[in-house]
Motif scaffolding. Structure first.
Motif, PDB file in Angstrom:
ATOM      1  N   TRP A 144      -3.356   0.358 -15.930  1.00  0.00           N
ATOM      2  CA  TRP A 144      -2.235  -0.497 -15.583  1.00  0.00           C
ATOM      3  C   TRP A 144      -2.700  -1.403 -14.149  1.00  0.00           C
ATOM      4  O   TRP A 144      -2.521  -2.357 -13.974  1.00  0.00           O
ATOM      5  CB  TRP A 144      -1.164   0.281 -15.795  1.00  0.00           C
ATOM      6  CG  TRP A 144      -0.079  -0.145 -15.492  1.00  0.00           C
ATOM      7  CD1 TRP A 144       0.497   0.087 -14.521  1.00  0.00           C
ATOM      8  CD2 TRP A 144       0.268  -1.407 -16.712  1.00  0.00           C
ATOM      9  NE1 TRP A 144       1.744  -1.030 -14.916  1.00  0.00           N
ATOM     10  CE2 TRP A 144       1.296  -1.869 -15.845  1.00  0.00           C
ATOM     11  CE3 TRP A 144       0.257  -2.327 -17.466  1.00  0.00           C
ATOM     12  CZ2 TRP A 144       2.169  -3.021 -16.778  1.00  0.00           C
ATOM     13  CZ3 TRP A 144       0.651  -3.204 -18.079  1.00  0.00           C
ATOM     14  CH2 TRP A 144       2.305  -3.349 -17.716  1.00  0.00           C
ATOM     15  N   GLU A 145      -3.040  -0.390 -13.427  1.00  0.00           N
ATOM     16  CA  GLU A 145      -3.114  -0.089 -12.319  1.00  0.00           C
ATOM     17  C   GLU A 145      -4.271  -1.734 -11.616  1.00  0.00           C
ATOM     18  O   GLU A 145      -4.315  -2.978 -10.726  1.00  0.00           O
ATOM     19  CB  GLU A 145      -3.696   1.160 -10.992  1.00  0.00           C
ATOM     20  CG  GLU A 145      -2.496   1.950 -10.667  1.00  0.00           C
ATOM     21  CD  GLU A 145      -2.593   3.029 -11.649  1.00  0.00           C
ATOM     22  OE1 GLU A 145      -2.711   2.367 -13.330  1.00  0.00           O
ATOM     23  OE2 GLU A 145      -1.605   3.025 -11.537  1.00  0.00           O
ATOM     24  N   GLN A 146      -5.366  -1.291 -12.467  1.00  0.00           N
ATOM     25  CA  GLN A 146      -6.203  -2.532 -12.385  1.00  0.00           C
ATOM     26  C   GLN A 146      -6.258  -3.414 -12.844  1.00  0.00           C
ATOM     27  O   GLN A 146      -5.957  -4.396 -12.574  1.00  0.00           O
ATOM     28  CB  GLN A 146      -7.546  -2.425 -13.260  1.00  0.00           C
ATOM     29  CG  GLN A 146      -8.466  -0.733 -12.547  1.00  0.00           C
ATOM     30  CD  GLN A 146      -9.742  -0.953 -13.249  1.00  0.00           C
ATOM     31  OE1 GLN A 146     -10.498  -1.815 -13.826  1.00  0.00           O
ATOM     32  NE2 GLN A 146     -10.305   1.022 -13.858  1.00  0.00           N
ATOM     33  N   LEU A 147      -4.568  -4.376 -13.905  1.00  0.00           N
ATOM     34  CA  LEU A 147      -4.869  -5.117 -14.191  1.00  0.00           C
ATOM     35  C   LEU A 147      -3.089  -5.524 -13.149  1.00  0.00           C
ATOM     36  O   LEU A 147      -3.624  -6.701 -13.654  1.00  0.00           O
ATOM     37  CB  LEU A 147      -4.112  -5.187 -15.826  1.00  0.00           C
ATOM     38  CG  LEU A 147      -4.637  -4.729 -16.655  1.00  0.00           C
ATOM     39  CD1 LEU A 147      -4.059  -4.356 -17.967  1.00  0.00           C
ATOM     40  CD2 LEU A 147      -5.804  -5.870 -17.483  1.00  0.00           C
ATOM     41  N   ASN A 148      -3.096  -5.270 -12.414  1.00  0.00           N
ATOM     42  CA  ASN A 148      -2.003  -5.202 -11.233  1.00  0.00           C
ATOM     43  C   ASN A 148      -2.705  -5.462  -9.882  1.00  0.00           C
ATOM     44  O   ASN A 148      -1.722  -4.864  -9.544  1.00  0.00           O
ATOM     45  CB  ASN A 148      -0.570  -5.229 -12.093  1.00  0.00           C
ATOM     46  CG  ASN A 148       0.201  -4.670 -12.769  1.00  0.00           C
ATOM     47  OD1 ASN A 148       0.426  -5.975 -13.665  1.00  0.00           O
ATOM     48  ND2 ASN A 148      -0.185  -3.622 -13.943  1.00  0.00           N
ATOM     49  N   ARG A 149      -3.997  -5.124  -9.865  1.00  0.00           N
ATOM     50  CA  ARG A 149      -4.775  -5.121  -8.813  1.00  0.00           C
ATOM     51  C   ARG A 149      -4.572  -6.315  -7.430  1.00  0.00           C
ATOM     52  O   ARG A 149      -4.385  -6.045  -6.416  1.00  0.00           O
ATOM     53  CB  ARG A 149      -5.762  -4.849  -8.220  1.00  0.00           C
ATOM     54  CG  ARG A 149      -7.056  -5.526  -9.285  1.00  0.00           C
ATOM     55  CD  ARG A 149      -8.094  -4.910  -9.436  1.00  0.00           C
ATOM     56  NE  ARG A 149      -9.216  -5.874  -9.810  1.00  0.00           N
ATOM     57  CZ  ARG A 149     -10.580  -6.117  -9.656  1.00  0.00           C
ATOM     58  NH1 ARG A 149     -10.775  -4.990  -8.840  1.00  0.00           N
ATOM     59  NH2 ARG A 149     -11.683  -6.868 -10.639  1.00  0.00           N
TER      60      ARG A 149
END
Length: 868
Positions: free
Chosen positions: A284-289
């Motif tokens: 999830w963090e990678q998609l919103n980084r």
């Protein structure tokens, strides 16, 4: 798989022109000798295969030698055949000479062919000697080709949705209720957690496609994450789904730009995003980084996530409901198992069905509530309706320790496949990445190019291949992703990652296929095993590829970044997707054996003008690939070409004289083109060019604009099954010469002046119809019109009145009306349609839910949906 190799070679020899030549007498006699020797070899392989799998290393070497000899024989024979085919196509004075006598250059090549044949013969002699030393029964093992069981070819008779939901009905309702809970307005997640094979994706897919979910959310998107995901690729996929943008406008967009566009779009919509098969806690963090792509607008938007790991399920940075997916209990296990092993359409023909049920309940209990094991074992036993066979499996049930239960079930099901052709087709699925959605039409063209589909009397190769797909589905070895129920046709499939892992291991062990994925650390088997693979699959590489042998016959690649291909002169299948290539035109010109050329969503590709020298090419697929050149006209000189998917590339049809001459030889079955044309004579030449394709079964052309004459070319196309044409400007009327064989028609125009229904309703086989642009005030479907039509989509009509006479549209089940702006009331004739079960109204604000026809349809059980 050596038996498959020999059968492939033998099956192709009957089509070789070298057997008909008048001047290659010596070579022809040697070819005949090789064929006899290969038939003799084929008789040994069943006994050899049994001994090899029992662990006899010397037999393993022999089997490898047999396969090598068969492929070498085919290579050398086709070289001579290629000379003959090439000479037949030569024009002018030199062409006349070459058809009756050998040119000096050909004599040199044929001398080399003769020497190569002699070398292969010597290798075969050594193989026979080795077989005798190993005491393989050479003379008593007859060549008996495995046949399909008697029920092979039975139409796919049950709904995949009905079967896959067995055991999950309660959880399906619970999770849908949680997603559409209006009391919880902030962005939140639902996570489904379970081990591999427990049915997470199946349940999530059913939730995603449910009518309640579709009606509740303004926009929805599904992405499969898997172990090798790239955040930017997932975001681009989501953007394409929610905005409808094409690949061309998305491919070069930067990550922060994609994230911002997704954010701005979703901010105005209640959305559901499904993240299937998540492995890492920081996904999830990678998609919103770069940008927070998924906003919380406090409007009830949701994220649905599936994972094998509970820590992943809990790590999403938002309120999360974690739903552990339980194993099926004993009764639900039996329900799923029996739906596969004893489906309703087979029960009536089974004697002593009660005995099978007793055994089946015991077998289902052994599967420990794992849906994948229940489905695969049930699919296997449905093909073995013999009480002794069921009892033997129960007595010999393998240990469930260390995951062996699933592996043993798979091995048994694979061994039970009716013939080596279907076993080859199944193992070939290992070439596709994890969780990949495989287009069935593409897969069939690949299978045919590989010669995995045998010639069957009174059946086209494509028909046999479709039956193979159905067989794998019925055995639960593949899963349906998308199907056209009206046609009974499976469109897309996927293989479960547990089955895929098993296929990769088995394919490597057989030397059938080598899979190299640098992201997951999967290394090729060629460096570890003595058995060298003639097929290679490369995934996620950033440097040059290196197949295990220069004689490799198949190269399948996914997501290669700036890769140079090696010279592979014996290549028969080249399929590359989502990659950038360097120096492609220099490599491809030497691949004279090539059958399949697929370059999908690739960059850096230029087709050489000499592509017409690939005389065996059957399929060229350039979907979503923008060439650095025009499509060469020499492509149409290839006599074996069957399928041409040209995508949106620049293409100028050959001049009419050449077009007419070449199309007499051409056996093209499928032609797809999406392009805005250029040139003053382009339209005229294009209509003539396409009009000569008399063997077409599928035509798909989208131009801007489409020449009106294109709608009048079908009089001499009796085999057409589907047509997709657009975008016409003005059509005064539709012609009455559409082929009677037509099953699917999609036709888009700005204006159609005369009522198209009196023409189209006479087509006896039409099942799907999409029509756009009729501007008349009235439209009439007469009695007995559209006898087989099941799905109808009408768009951008100005029709005020639609008359449906009694007896019209007797099988229509799904009706979609899109932007029919002047229709203020639905026709009462809809109430007389006996099969109508679904009505969708899109952007038709003038029709309210209080419409009397809608209320009466709903009372009769018809599902009505509004989309704005």
């Amino acid at each position: 798989m050596a038996e498959s190799a020999v059968s492939t070679v033998l099956g192709g020899m009957g089509n070789l022109a070298v057997e008909e030549t008048r001047f290659l007498c010596g070579v022809t006699l040697q070819v005949s000798f090789l064929k006899d020797e290969l038939m003799r070899l084929q008789a040994y392989l069943k006994d050899a295969d049994t001994k090899w799998r029992s662990g006899n290393a010397r037999v393993a070497v022999l089997v490898s030698q047999i396969r090598d000899a068969a492929y070498e024989a085919q290579n050398v024979i086709e070289t001579a055949d290629y000379i003959e085919k090439r000479n037949r196509l030569k024009k002018g004075f030199m062409g006349a000479i070459s058809r009756y006598a050998c040119l000096p250059s050909d004599l040199v090549t044929l001398h080399k062919v003769g020497a190569e044949i002699q070398r292969v013969k010597e290798k075969l002699d050594r193989i026979f000697a080795s077989a005798e030393n190993l005491k393989i029964d050479l003379d008593n093992t007859g060549v008996v080709e495995d046949a399909f069981p008697q029920d092979f070819g039975v139409t796919y008779q049950y709904s995949q949705d009905d079967v896959v939901m067995v055991g999950f009905e309660d959880e399906h309702k619970e999770l849908v209720d949680k997603l559409i809970d209006n009391d919880e307005s902030m962005l939140s997640a639902v996570s489904i957690v379970a081990m591999g094979g427990a049915g997470k994706t199946t349940l999530a897919r059913k939730i995603y496609t449910s009518s309640r979910v579709k009606e509740h959310f303004d926009t929805i998107a599904w992405v499969t994450v898997s172990q090798t995901f790239k955040g930017i690729e997932l975001l681009k996929d989501i953007m394409k789904q929610i905005t409808g943008k094409k690949n061309e406008s998305v491919n070069h967009t930067l990550e922060h730009e994609v994230g911002k566009e997704i954010h701005d779009f979703l901010l105005e919509n209640k959305y559901l995003v499904v993240l299937d098969d998540v492995w890492e806690t920081d996904t999830w963090e990678q998609l919103n980084r770069k940008v927070k792509a998924f906003p919380d607008a406090a409007n009830g938007s949701r994220v649905l996530l599936t994972t094998r790991k509970e820590d992943v399920a809990n790590h999403v940075q938002m309120p999360t409901h974690v739903h552990p997916l339980k194993k099926l209990d004993e009764e639900k296990s039996w329900k799923l198992f029996s739906s596969k092993a004893l489906p309703p359409y087979r029960r009536s023909g089974i004697r002593d069905v009660d005995e099978f049920e007793k055994l089946g309940r015991k077998l289902a209990k052994k599967c420990d509530g794992l849906p994948l094991a229940l489905a695969v074992l049930g699919g296997y036993l449905s093909k073995n309706l013999n009480r002794q066979a069921w009892s033997s499996i129960l007595l010999d049930w393998p240990s469930t320790k260390n995951g062996q239960m699933m592996r043993n079930i798979l091995a048994r099901s694979y061994k039970d496949l009716p013939n080596h052709y279907l076993r080859s087709c199944f193992l070939y699925l290992a070439a596709f990445p994890e969780d990949y959605e495989i287009d069935v039409a593409d897969l069939i063209n690949l299978w045919i190019a590989e010669s995995f589909i045998p010639d069957t009397p009174n059946h086209k190769l494509e028909e046999t291949a479709l039956k193979y797909v159905t067989e794998l589905v019925q055995r639960s070895l593949v899963q349906i992703v998308d199907e056209t129920r009206e046609l009974g046709r499976i469109e897309r499939i996927r293989i479960h990652d547990i089955l895929r892992d098993w296929c990769i291991e088995e394919a490597r062990k057989d030397g059938f296929l080598d899979v190299i994925d640098k992201t997951t650390g999967q290394a090729g088997a060629s460096s570890l095993d003595k058995l060298v693979s003639y097929r290679s699959c490369f995934q996620n590489l950033s440097d040059d590829i290196s197949p295990g042998t220069p004689n490799v016959r198949t190269l399948v690649c996914f997501k290669l970044s700036s890769v140079s291909l090696p010279k592979l002169r014996f290549l028969r299948v080249l399929c590359i997707k989502d990659s950038r290539l360097e120096g492609f035109s220099r490599v491809i010109v030497g691949c004279i054996h090539l059958r399949y050329l697929g370059l999908l969503n690739c960059e850096g590709v230029m087709l050489p003008s000499s592509i017409g020298q690939l005389l065996y090419l059957q399929t060229i697929d350039l979907t979503l690939t923008r060439l650095n050149s025009v499509v060469p006209n020499s492509l149409w000189d290839i006599p074996s070409l069957r399928h041409a998917f040209l995508g949106g590339n620049l293409f100028s049809p050959p001049p009419p004289a050449r077009s007419l001459r070449r199309q007499q030889q051409n056996k093209l079955q499928t032609f797809h083109l999406y392009r805005t044309p250029v040139g003053t004579n382009w339209y005229h030449d294009m209509v003539i060019f396409v009009g000569q394709m008399k063997q077409l079964t599928g035509l798909c052309i989208y131009l801007g604009p489409m020449p009106a004459g294109m709608v009048n070319i079908f009089a001499n196309m009796p085999h057409l099954v589907y047509i997709f044409l657009g975008q016409f400007d003005v059509l005064d009327k539709l012609p009455d010469n559409f082929p009677q064989s037509l099953q699917r028609l999609s036709l888009y125009a700005n204006i159609i002046e005369q009522d198209p229904m009196p023409i189209l309703e006479k087509l006896p086989c039409l099942v799907l119809l999409v029509l756009e642009g009729y501007q008349g005030q009235t439209m009439t479907c007469s009695a007995k019109g559209f006898p087989r039509l099941q799905r109808l989509q009408l768009g951008k009509f100005s029709t005020e009145e639609w008359r449906i006479e009694e007896g019209a549209l007797p099988k229509l089940s799904h009706l979609q009306l899109l932007m029919l702006s002047k229709m203020v009331k639905l026709p009462e004739g809809l109430l007389d349609l006996p099969s109508l079960s679904k009505l969708e109204l899109e952007y038709m604000a003038q029709i309210s839910e209080d419409d009397s026809t809608i209320k009466e349809l709903q009372r009769k059980g018809c599902e009505v949906a509004f989309w704005f």
